[in-house]
Design a protein around this motif. Structure first.
Motif: not given
Length: 550
Positions: A186-211
């Protein structure tokens, strides 16, 4: 905008490694890593609201679409499943072996789009040493869906939500028997999902570059300081970070619900969600459940409040004593909220393609269709009610039309004649749109197969592909071949390791238990090829010809 599966295939190619290691007796340099991505989804349909309405309010109109992606590799790229005659084996199992699967449910309301990661699983047949294929596929798919939703509704918040609790298998029956499938606790899994979703915090696009993008984690019974040990420590821009806790109060404000509303109006109810089951029990205690006998006074029932749980803080405390979170088990609830910062000025949305589509199809701009709206009056022009257009009388012969069932077609494939053309192009695009009945049948078939060893896993893969192809009336596999181009140790930031969520269960990983072998020496030509990571050549995304399925 890239609205087809092709853009997803390109993102996967950039995240997947350029080479792989085979264990089926193939000598020589490591072949290029390639797999086949298959994507099925459903159109939006009305569904039960995610949130219970506050007292005196109507339920939010909510629509649901289901998205399911599977990634497979050929038998020559699998691990831990050697067979006797490889040439004959590959000849009879050209569909490959399913290795990674993820299902995401997309709920859409007027103010909020919620992506719920319902299920995810692996079989263990795909080599998963760094960079992880599993985390790359799941992370890229979620990010791609977020970008699609942001392009459709630029001024709407997008929320990614999931809960993680480990289980040996969830989508692939029998896969737990495969020795190369590593199961996280369980504990390893929670950490894994947090790191899997972490790239979303670096999301940039032409629509709104600084959401504004914020991640949240709640584990019932854990203090904020304890939660920080599970969160990624990668650097992010100032308006993007991970936080202990949850965004439910902020999401309620987005929906126009006051924070003083009953907790049942602030908490979403996802399918097979442990907190949704707890909410159901609380509803039953005070007679708030549907068709439940009235056990309290009408005024108390009308208030919509539970007796034992009066606020969100008390709800999470009580969750710690639920069966899903007791007996040493840990359940993590994660959110990533993407909030647009730059708001379009009044009238700007009316000139954009997304605004036109949204206004004409949903009628959510000021409660009326854009196509029926007059120009905004100037100060010198008094506001007038729109004129009613006089309709010309109909003339000509009467052409009869085929009757249609309310809500769509009774077929398991297309819901309208427009989808017939999509079926014809599905083989080229890798994108297959099914009705909800057809989608449910495909999922039901998958859950009744066997993936205990390589031979039965390959046969199960062929059976599942043939089932979906037969349902849709296609003549060949609709999958799209993806060839990895990322050099060793490089890929999408934050992607690399395992998978699994759903039903308070289901999380698996192919990473652990594997021995990392020394890399073989490669010549200069191979090095030059592997370093060209930013060039997506003509062979990156291609479709292999397949024989007719009989």
């Amino acid at each position: 905008m890239k609205g087809t599966i092709t853009s997803l295939a390109e993102d996967l190619a950039a995240a997947l490694p350029a080479q792989t290691t085979s264990n089926l007796g193939i000598e020589g340099p490591s072949p290029a890593f390639e797999g086949k991505v298959r994507y099925i989804h459903t159109p939006l349909k009305p569904c039960d609201p995610l949130f219970s309405p506050p007292p005196g309010h109507e339920p939010e109109r909510t629509r649901l679409s289901s998205h399911f992606l599977v990634f497979s590799v050929s038998a020559s790229h699998t691990v831990g499943g050697a067979v006797g005659d490889l040439s004959q084996y590959l000849k009879h199992h050209e569909e490959g072996v399913l290795g990674i699967a993820i299902e995401v449910l997309v709920y859409t309301t007027k103010h909020l789009t919620t992506l719920f990661v319902s299920k995810a699983d692996t079989t263990g047949y795909i080599p998963n040493h760094p960079p992880s294929r599993t985390k790359a596929v799941c992370g890229v798919f979620i990010r791609w869906l977020v970008k699609q939703e942001r392009q459709r509704h630029p001024n709407r918040k997008v929320v990614v939500s999931l809960f993680a609790r480990a289980q040996s298998q969830y989508l692939f029956p029998g896969s737990a028997e495969h020795a190369n499938k590593h199961i996280l606790d369980d504990r390893q899994l929670i950490k894994w999902w947090a790191t899997a979703l972490d790239p979303l915090l670096n999301l940039y696009d032409d629509l709104d570059p600084v959401p504004n993008i914020q991640g949240y984690l709640t584990i019932p019974g854990y203090s904020p300081q304890e939660l920080k040990t599970y969160l990624p420590r990668t650097p992010h821009p100032p308006n993007r970070s991970w936080n202990p806790g949850n965004p439910l109060a902020d999401l309620a404000a987005t929906r126009g619900v006051p924070p003083t509303a009953p907790p049942r109006s602030l908490l979403p109810r996802f399918p097979d969600d442990p907190k949704a089951r707890f909410m159901q029990d609380l509803d039953d205690e005070v007679g708030l459940a549907e068709d439940a006998p009235v056990t309290v006074s009408p005024s108390k029932r009308k208030s919509g409040r539970w007796d034992s749980v009066r606020d969100l803080a008390r709800f999470w405390e009580a969750m710690d004593f639920r069966q899903e979170c007791a007996s040493g088990r840990v359940v993590g609830f994660l959110w990533v909220v993407v909030s647009p910062v730059a708001k379009l000025e009044s009238g700007d949305e009316l000139h954009g393609e997304a605004g036109l589509s949204q206004a004409s199809s949903q009628g959510v701009l000021g409660g009326e269709s854009f196509l029926a709206r007059d120009a905004t009056p100037t100060p010198s022009q008094p506001s007038r009610s729109p004129r009613k257009r006089r309709r010309k009388p109909l003339t000509g012969p009467i052409v009869s039309r085929q009757p249609r069932l309310k809500g769509g077609s009774s077929s398991l494939t297309a819901t309208s004649t427009e989808l017939n053309g999509m079926l014809n192009s599905a083989v080229r695009s890798g994108d297959l749109l099914l009705t909800h009945e057809g989608y449910d049948k495909a999922m039901h078939t998958l859950l009744h197969l066997d993936f205990a060893n390589l031979d039965v896993a390959a046969r199960s893969t062929s059976k599942w592909v043939a089932e979906v192809v037969g349902v849709c009336g296609l003549v060949e596999d609709w999958g799209l071949v993806v060839v990895g181009v990322a050099e060793a140790g490089v890929g999408v930031k934050g992607l690399g390791g395992m998978v699994g969520v759903g039903n308070g269960q289901g999380v698996v990983n192919d990473l652990g238990g594997m021995v990392r072998k020394k890399r073989k020496a490669v010549d200069e030509a191979q090095v030059a090829t592997s370093t060209a990571v930013n060039v997506l050549g003509e062979g990156v995304v291609r479709k292999k010809p397949k024989p007719l399925v009989t």
